[in-house]
Design an enzyme around this catalytic site. Structure first.
Site, PDB file in Angstrom:
ATOM      1  N   TYR A  58       1.291  34.491 -15.744  1.00  0.00           N
ATOM      2  CA  TYR A  58       1.821  35.024 -14.485  1.00  0.00           C
ATOM      3  C   TYR A  58       2.225  33.884 -13.551  1.00  0.00           C
ATOM      4  O   TYR A  58       3.290  33.906 -12.951  1.00  0.00           O
ATOM      5  CB  TYR A  58       0.776  35.914 -13.804  1.00  0.00           C
ATOM      6  N   PHE A  95      33.278  38.710  -4.036  1.00  0.00           N
ATOM      7  CA  PHE A  95      32.748  39.288  -5.262  1.00  0.00           C
ATOM      8  C   PHE A  95      31.903  40.498  -4.858  1.00  0.00           C
ATOM      9  O   PHE A  95      31.255  40.485  -3.807  1.00  0.00           O
ATOM     10  CB  PHE A  95      31.926  38.294  -6.078  1.00  0.00           C
ATOM     11  N   THR A  96      31.897  41.514  -5.720  1.00  0.00           N
ATOM     12  CA  THR A  96      31.323  42.805  -5.346  1.00  0.00           C
ATOM     13  C   THR A  96      29.890  42.698  -4.807  1.00  0.00           C
ATOM     14  O   THR A  96      29.628  43.059  -3.662  1.00  0.00           O
ATOM     15  CB  THR A  96      31.343  43.743  -6.568  1.00  0.00           C
ATOM     16  N   ASP A 116      28.763  29.795  -5.762  1.00  0.00           N
ATOM     17  CA  ASP A 116      28.484  30.837  -6.745  1.00  0.00           C
ATOM     18  C   ASP A 116      28.771  30.192  -8.101  1.00  0.00           C
ATOM     19  O   ASP A 116      29.918  30.032  -8.498  1.00  0.00           O
ATOM     20  CB  ASP A 116      29.366  32.059  -6.502  1.00  0.00           C
ATOM     21  N   LYS A 176      26.136  34.665 -17.381  1.00  0.00           N
ATOM     22  CA  LYS A 176      27.524  34.237 -17.597  1.00  0.00           C
ATOM     23  C   LYS A 176      27.491  32.922 -18.393  1.00  0.00           C
ATOM     24  O   LYS A 176      27.148  32.937 -19.572  1.00  0.00           O
ATOM     25  CB  LYS A 176      28.244  34.077 -16.254  1.00  0.00           C
ATOM     26  N   ARG A 215      39.525  46.281 -11.792  1.00  0.00           N
ATOM     27  CA  ARG A 215      39.369  45.369 -10.659  1.00  0.00           C
ATOM     28  C   ARG A 215      40.546  45.623  -9.733  1.00  0.00           C
ATOM     29  O   ARG A 215      41.565  44.959  -9.776  1.00  0.00           O
ATOM     30  CB  ARG A 215      39.354  43.900 -11.115  1.00  0.00           C
ATOM     31  N   PHE A 258      32.463  51.710  -7.824  1.00  0.00           N
ATOM     32  CA  PHE A 258      33.121  51.677  -9.140  1.00  0.00           C
ATOM     33  C   PHE A 258      32.156  51.929 -10.288  1.00  0.00           C
ATOM     34  O   PHE A 258      32.556  52.408 -11.345  1.00  0.00           O
ATOM     35  CB  PHE A 258      33.848  50.343  -9.356  1.00  0.00           C
TER      36      PHE A 258
END
Ligand SMILES: *Cc1c(COP(=O)(O)O)cnc(C)c1O
Length: 472
Positions: free
Chosen positions: A73, A125-126, A216, A259, A383, A451
């Site tokens: 943990y 970005f969303t 980002d 990513k 998009r 979306f």
């Protein structure tokens, strides 16, 4: 490059069966999904280009690393390996693990954004913008105008327009700008990179006003590749070296390890400021998990650590970008209107140019994505107007200039033959575009990130999306 595509720099050790469906089955699946490709079941999808997020194929070394995960943990060995990998490759002193990128965005936004704040960025970005707005901030797009022009061949369409940024700083005052949000590459523009020169100029400008830069970093390795390929002065650097230089020009980063890092889950917030790190560690305990696991299992942190190292291997990143370019070239040669140049993770089809007869409020991109799925079982992502959501002030649909379907390529998952199938499907739908003479309307519209869960119906009763399939 010659006509022949370079071979993949890996061989296949395990395979997964692909679902094959009939047009009739796809029509039913589409109807059940409310004509929203986000709601399709994966088992109804043949080639899934919805996202490159968490859909990567892990290597044998990553799978092996899973087995060595330390599930303690507190203070797990896997955390320290993860922390070292992030520090070595991205250079941030303080590393706060999160379950994925938006977890890092939540922590960062809660720590830094107050009502009345303004956050400039190179296109929204969303999830990033949603967290900024949830905390009372207002997002401002300060990307160069070329980024909104799908045909423009600018090599760095992710660049920030310094005049726009400077104007905003003067308008709202630097004290109301907690940070500038810099994406590398810019997802919503189709994976377009920012140049090192531009980021350096942004750093110089923001430093004068004492405003931090938060990167980002989801696809910063892909961005580093483009800098090496396209920007004078960087040809002799390794991709790993360019990545470090990119990060060196920023004060912190949010990362989705789903990513570039070739993992299926994971993320982190990296910062240099000890005070901010302390604040973030306090928040991460509340929202994600203890600061040495942040919502990931120990094995996830192992897979990410190994994935980070693989992500900057030259042959890996080259094959990645080349595969996307290969699909782009096929579509471009067939005359399909695309976002140019081809981005790092996706090929984006200009739905507004494909279906110019459809009004924006009938969602051309969503309609085109549905038609592509119906034709070939390929799932793209919307998009455009649906993703852009509503303007909080007017309540009307936002109409971004880019109305796209994004064919997003997972890393190391599909072969060149799959890319050929995708190209054939897109070309087939493009040739029949005149039959798409009506679009979609909402029957259910969620308030946030609509979306993902929206449901639609065709606006016309005889839409090609619902017409019975012709017998072959
Ligand atoms: C995916 C993504 C995020 C959010 O990361 P998640 O891991 O999906 O939460 C943020 N920014 C960009 C550019 C992304 O592509």
């Amino acid at each position: 490059m010659s006509g022949r595509h370079p071979a993949e720099p890996w061989r296949i050790k395990m395979v997964e069966r692909l679902p094959v469906t009939t047009r009739q089955e796809r029509q039913r699946a589409l109807r059940d999904a409310g004509y929203n490709i986000s709601l399709l079941r994966s088992e109804d999808v043949y080639i899934d280009l919805y996202t490159d997020s968490g859909t990567n194929a892990m290597s044998d070394r990553q799978w092996a690393a899973l087995m060595s995960g330390d599930e303690a943990y507190a203070g797990a060995r896997s955390f320290y390996r993860f922390e070292t990998a992030v520090r070595d490759h991205y250079g941030y002193e303080h590393v706060i693990p999160t379950h994925q990128g938006r977890g890092a965005e939540n922590i960062l936004s809660r720590a830094l954004i107050r009502p009345g704040c303004h956050i400039p960025g190179n296109m929204y970005f969303t999830t990033t913008r949603a967290h900024q707005e949830l905390n009372g901030g207002t997002f401002h797009d300060v990307i160069i105008d070329e980024a909104h022009d799908p045909g423009c061949e600018h090599p760095f369409k992710g660049n920030i327009d310094l005049a726009k940024l400077e104007r905003l700083i003067h308008e709202v005052g630097p004290e109301h700008i907690p940070y500038v949000s810099v994406a590398a590459t810019v997802n919503m523009a189709g994976g377009q990179p920012i140049s090192m020169a531009n980021l350096t100029a942004v750093r110089d400008l923001t430093r004068r006003h004492d405003i931090p830069i938060i990167l980002d970093a989801a696809r910063a390795v892909e961005n580093a590749w483009f800098i090496r390929q396209r920007e004078p002065g960087w040809q002799d650097h390794t991709v790993a070296g360019v990545l470090r230089e990119l990060c060196a020009r920023t004060d912190g980063a949010t990362m989705s390890a789903k990513k570039d890092s070739l993992a299926n889950i994971g993320g982190w917030l990296g910062v240099r400021d000890a005070g901010l790190a302390e604040q973030a560690r306090n928040l991460v305990v509340l929202y994600e998990g203890l600061h040495t696991y942040g919502g990931m299992a120990g094995r996830d942190m192992e897979a990410v650590a190994e994935g980070i190292a693989e992500s900057v291997q030259e042959e890996n990143i080259r094959a990645r970008i080349d595969q996307v370019a290969y699909l782009g070239r096929q579509l471009s040669d067939a005359g399909i209107p695309l976002v140019h140049p081809i981005g790092g993770h996706a090929v984006c089809v200009d739905a507004a140019a494909t279906l110019p007869h459809l009004p924006r409020d009938e969602f051309p991109a969503q309609t085109l994505a549905a038609a592509l799925y119906l034709d070939s079982g390929v799932r793209a992502a919307e998009r455009g107007t649906v993703s852009a959501g509503r303007d909080p002030d007017t309540g009307g649909n936002r109409h971004p200039r880019l109305e796209l379907i994004r064919l997003t390529i997972p890393r190391r998952v599909y072969t060149q033959s799959h890319m050929d199938v995708v190209a054939d499907g897109v070309i087939s739908v493009y040739k029949q575009r005149d039959l798409l003479d009506s679009g979609l309307r909402f029957v259910h519209e969620p308030d946030v990130l609509r979306f993902f869960q929206a449901r639609f119906l065709p606006t016309a009763p005889d839409s090609i999306l619902t017409r019975p399939a012709r017998e072959p």
